[in-house]
Design a protein around this motif. Structure first.
Motif, PDB file in Angstrom:
ATOM      1  N   LEU A   1      47.805  17.727  59.572  1.00 25.12           N
ATOM      2  CA  LEU A   1      49.041  18.192  60.346  1.00 25.12           C
ATOM      3  C   LEU A   1      49.038  19.399  59.234  1.00 25.12           C
ATOM      4  CD1 LEU A   1      51.853  17.480  61.808  1.00 25.12           C
ATOM      5  CD2 LEU A   1      52.392  16.140  60.388  1.00 25.12           C
ATOM      6  N   PHE A   2      48.915  19.364  57.750  1.00 27.00           N
ATOM      7  CA  PHE A   2      49.728  19.943  56.868  1.00 27.00           C
ATOM      8  C   PHE A   2      47.561  20.476  56.229  1.00 27.00           C
ATOM      9  CE2 PHE A   2      53.085  17.523  56.516  1.00 27.00           C
ATOM     10  CZ  PHE A   2      54.055  18.106  57.192  1.00 27.00           C
ATOM     11  N   HIS A   3      47.117  21.763  56.710  1.00 30.09           N
ATOM     12  CA  HIS A   3      46.040  21.350  56.923  1.00 30.09           C
ATOM     13  C   HIS A   3      45.325  21.990  54.989  1.00 30.09           C
ATOM     14  CE1 HIS A   3      44.652  22.608  60.911  1.00 30.09           C
ATOM     15  NE2 HIS A   3      43.999  21.067  60.658  1.00 30.09           N
ATOM     16  N   ASP A   4      46.919  22.818  54.594  1.00 26.62           N
ATOM     17  CA  ASP A   4      46.665  23.759  53.168  1.00 26.62           C
ATOM     18  C   ASP A   4      46.928  22.493  52.461  1.00 26.62           C
ATOM     19  OD1 ASP A   4      47.104  26.082  54.565  1.00 26.62           O
ATOM     20  OD2 ASP A   4      48.855  26.652  54.169  1.00 26.62           O
ATOM     21  N   ALA A   5      46.998  21.272  52.616  1.00 27.88           N
ATOM     22  CA  ALA A   5      46.597  20.351  51.301  1.00 27.88           C
ATOM     23  C   ALA A   5      45.645  19.365  51.339  1.00 27.88           C
ATOM     24  CB  ALA A   5      48.410  19.604  52.226  1.00 27.88           C
ATOM     25  N   TRP A   6      44.795  19.897  51.319  1.00 26.46           N
ATOM     26  CA  TRP A   6      43.457  18.774  51.733  1.00 26.46           C
ATOM     27  C   TRP A   6      43.330  18.968  49.839  1.00 26.46           C
ATOM     28  CZ3 TRP A   6      40.279  21.373  48.038  1.00 26.46           C
ATOM     29  CH2 TRP A   6      40.231  22.633  48.088  1.00 26.46           C
ATOM     30  N   PRO A   7      43.668  19.474  48.986  1.00 32.75           N
ATOM     31  CA  PRO A   7      43.824  19.320  47.658  1.00 32.75           C
ATOM     32  C   PRO A   7      44.233  18.262  47.202  1.00 32.75           C
ATOM     33  CG  PRO A   7      44.167  21.307  47.142  1.00 32.75           C
ATOM     34  CD  PRO A   7      44.445  21.380  48.785  1.00 32.75           C
ATOM     35  N   ILE A   8      45.151  17.705  48.130  1.00 38.23           N
ATOM     36  CA  ILE A   8      45.690  16.593  48.203  1.00 38.23           C
ATOM     37  C   ILE A   8      44.351  15.044  48.869  1.00 38.23           C
ATOM     38  CG2 ILE A   8      47.612  14.302  48.974  1.00 38.23           C
ATOM     39  CD1 ILE A   8      49.448  16.367  48.727  1.00 38.23           C
ATOM     40  N   ALA A   9      43.533  15.568  49.580  1.00 41.54           N
ATOM     41  CA  ALA A   9      42.392  14.198  49.729  1.00 41.54           C
ATOM     42  C   ALA A   9      41.991  14.185  48.427  1.00 41.54           C
ATOM     43  CB  ALA A   9      42.302  14.999  51.439  1.00 41.54           C
ATOM     44  N   VAL A  10      40.949  15.877  48.017  1.00 37.33           N
ATOM     45  CA  VAL A  10      40.561  15.179  46.782  1.00 37.33           C
ATOM     46  C   VAL A  10      40.807  14.223  46.151  1.00 37.33           C
ATOM     47  CG1 VAL A  10      38.975  16.809  45.331  1.00 37.33           C
ATOM     48  CG2 VAL A  10      39.707  17.348  47.208  1.00 37.33           C
ATOM     49  N   LEU A  11      42.316  14.564  45.574  1.00 43.00           N
ATOM     50  CA  LEU A  11      42.950  14.154  44.297  1.00 43.00           C
ATOM     51  C   LEU A  11      42.847  12.510  44.832  1.00 43.00           C
ATOM     52  CD1 LEU A  11      45.314  14.177  41.671  1.00 43.00           C
ATOM     53  CD2 LEU A  11      46.175  13.850  43.668  1.00 43.00           C
ATOM     54  N   TYR A  12      43.583  11.912  46.332  1.00 36.91           N
ATOM     55  CA  TYR A  12      43.279  10.810  46.711  1.00 36.91           C
ATOM     56  C   TYR A  12      41.868  10.125  46.730  1.00 36.91           C
ATOM     57  CZ  TYR A  12      43.926   5.997  49.222  1.00 36.91           C
ATOM     58  OH  TYR A  12      43.218   5.213  49.507  1.00 36.91           O
ATOM     59  N   TYR A  13      40.823  11.171  46.923  1.00 31.10           N
ATOM     60  CA  TYR A  13      39.755  10.121  46.828  1.00 31.10           C
ATOM     61  C   TYR A  13      39.548  10.134  45.382  1.00 31.10           C
ATOM     62  CZ  TYR A  13      34.781   9.850  47.792  1.00 31.10           C
ATOM     63  OH  TYR A  13      33.405   9.386  47.606  1.00 31.10           O
ATOM     64  N   ILE A  14      39.580  10.562  44.848  1.00 29.35           N
ATOM     65  CA  ILE A  14      39.251  10.483  43.261  1.00 29.35           C
ATOM     66  C   ILE A  14      39.703   9.467  42.380  1.00 29.35           C
ATOM     67  CG2 ILE A  14      39.371  11.226  40.782  1.00 29.35           C
ATOM     68  CD1 ILE A  14      38.576  14.113  42.265  1.00 29.35           C
ATOM     69  N   ASP A  15      41.124   9.239  43.108  1.00 31.00           N
ATOM     70  CA  ASP A  15      41.963   7.804  42.515  1.00 31.00           C
ATOM     71  C   ASP A  15      41.771   6.874  43.373  1.00 31.00           C
ATOM     72  OD1 ASP A  15      44.903   7.016  41.326  1.00 31.00           O
ATOM     73  OD2 ASP A  15      45.441   6.722  43.900  1.00 31.00           O
ATOM     74  N   SER A  16      41.258   6.968  44.752  1.00 28.91           N
ATOM     75  CA  SER A  16      40.841   5.803  45.487  1.00 28.91           C
ATOM     76  C   SER A  16      39.960   4.498  44.882  1.00 28.91           C
ATOM     77  CB  SER A  16      40.581   5.937  46.966  1.00 28.91           C
ATOM     78  OG  SER A  16      39.000   6.723  46.864  1.00 28.91           O
ATOM     79  N   PHE A  17      38.801   5.890  43.936  1.00 28.85           N
ATOM     80  CA  PHE A  17      37.992   4.222  43.034  1.00 28.85           C
ATOM     81  C   PHE A  17      37.611   4.255  41.838  1.00 28.85           C
ATOM     82  CE2 PHE A  17      35.563   7.864  40.964  1.00 28.85           C
ATOM     83  CZ  PHE A  17      36.050   8.746  42.501  1.00 28.85           C
TER      84      PHE A  17
ATOM     85  N   MET B   1      52.381  30.698  43.919  1.00 29.17           N
ATOM     86  CA  MET B   1      52.930  30.459  44.785  1.00 29.17           C
ATOM     87  C   MET B   1      52.170  29.439  45.680  1.00 29.17           C
ATOM     88  SD  MET B   1      56.038  31.352  44.816  1.00 29.17           S
ATOM     89  CE  MET B   1      55.700  31.247  43.334  1.00 29.17           C
ATOM     90  N   TYR B   2      51.105  29.019  45.477  1.00 27.24           N
ATOM     91  CA  TYR B   2      50.925  28.025  46.277  1.00 27.24           C
ATOM     92  C   TYR B   2      50.543  27.242  45.311  1.00 27.24           C
ATOM     93  CZ  TYR B   2      47.072  25.448  48.411  1.00 27.24           C
ATOM     94  OH  TYR B   2      46.366  24.046  48.891  1.00 27.24           O
ATOM     95  N   PHE B   3      50.900  27.115  44.449  1.00 33.04           N
ATOM     96  CA  PHE B   3      50.972  25.363  43.580  1.00 33.04           C
ATOM     97  C   PHE B   3      51.917  24.764  43.517  1.00 33.04           C
ATOM     98  CE2 PHE B   3      52.619  23.845  39.354  1.00 33.04           C
ATOM     99  CZ  PHE B   3      51.371  23.005  39.007  1.00 33.04           C
ATOM    100  N   ILE B   4      53.454  26.091  43.836  1.00 33.86           N
ATOM    101  CA  ILE B   4      54.229  25.533  44.702  1.00 33.86           C
ATOM    102  C   ILE B   4      55.380  24.721  45.901  1.00 33.86           C
ATOM    103  CG2 ILE B   4      56.908  26.027  44.676  1.00 33.86           C
ATOM    104  CD1 ILE B   4      56.204  26.519  41.313  1.00 33.86           C
ATOM    105  N   GLU B   5      53.436  25.116  46.541  1.00 33.50           N
ATOM    106  CA  GLU B   5      53.632  24.669  47.670  1.00 33.50           C
ATOM    107  C   GLU B   5      52.944  23.468  48.306  1.00 33.50           C
ATOM    108  OE1 GLU B   5      51.021  26.124  51.971  1.00 33.50           O
ATOM    109  OE2 GLU B   5      51.674  27.728  50.495  1.00 33.50           O
ATOM    110  N   LEU B   6      51.888  23.345  47.472  1.00 34.36           N
ATOM    111  CA  LEU B   6      51.202  22.176  46.437  1.00 34.36           C
ATOM    112  C   LEU B   6      52.056  20.499  46.305  1.00 34.36           C
ATOM    113  CD1 LEU B   6      48.491  21.685  47.302  1.00 34.36           C
ATOM    114  CD2 LEU B   6      47.784  22.082  45.211  1.00 34.36           C
ATOM    115  N   LEU B   7      52.452  21.928  44.935  1.00 37.33           N
ATOM    116  CA  LEU B   7      53.172  20.565  44.418  1.00 37.33           C
ATOM    117  C   LEU B   7      54.254  19.486  45.705  1.00 37.33           C
ATOM    118  CD1 LEU B   7      54.247  20.272  41.469  1.00 37.33           C
ATOM    119  CD2 LEU B   7      55.622  21.363  41.768  1.00 37.33           C
TER     120      LEU B   7
END
Ligand SMILES: [Zn+2]
Ligand SMILES: [Zn+2]
Length: 148
Positions: A80-96, A1-7
């Motif tokens: 604001l949404f701590h559970d969304a932290w993988p997005i920060a990882v994705l963004y970091y990779i995407d940013s470079f 279910m976390y995957f759906i939440e992450l989506l």
């Protein structure tokens, strides 16, 4: 279910970045910085800058553009949404990867994703293709320019 939440978190975050990108084009103070991104002519060469890893993007204007419209909003979003932290990882990779490898490469066209030719179409017509990750929000707000 976390995957759906992450989506869900991913969709909401891409909406946030879609909005900040549109604001970067419509608010003069933000356009002052964002125009530096649009002033670069991309010739399709693969480029990578180690400086991107520490949040510096070529010059101070482009760097402030990136911090104001993407990095700070993303940090606030994760706070604001701590559970969304993988997005920060994705963004970091995407940013470079985005500057010289994925977003500005005319050889890249991935259906549904806003990289390569899709994003370069935004450089050619700055009224279209604001979404930086998928085509979804451009489709929702009628700013999607179909790219073959
Ligand atoms: Zn733009
Ligand atoms: Zn660009």
């Amino acid at each position: 279910m976390y995957f759906i939440e992450l989506l869900g978190y991913f969709s909401l975050w891409t909406l946030l970045i879609y909005c900040t990108h549109r604001l970067a084009h419509s608010i003069p103070a933000l356009w002052h910085f964002h125009q530096a991104h649009h002033a670069v002519s991309y010739d399709g060469k693969w480029e990578f800058s180690w400086w991107n890893l520490i949040g510096w993007f070529n010059d101070w204007r482009s760097t402030l553009d990136q911090w104001l419209t993407e990095i700070i909003p993303t940090i606030l979003y994760i706070l604001l949404f701590h559970d969304a932290w993988p997005i920060a990882v994705l963004y970091y990779i995407d940013s470079f990867l985005s500057e010289g490898i994925t977003d500005h490469n005319p050889r890249i066209a991935v259906p549904g994703l806003a990289m390569g030719r899709y994003h370069l179409a935004h450089h050619a017509d700055m009224t279209m293709n604001f979404d930086l990750y998928t085509h979804f929000w451009d489709w929702v707000f009628g700013t999607r320019h179909h790219v073959v």
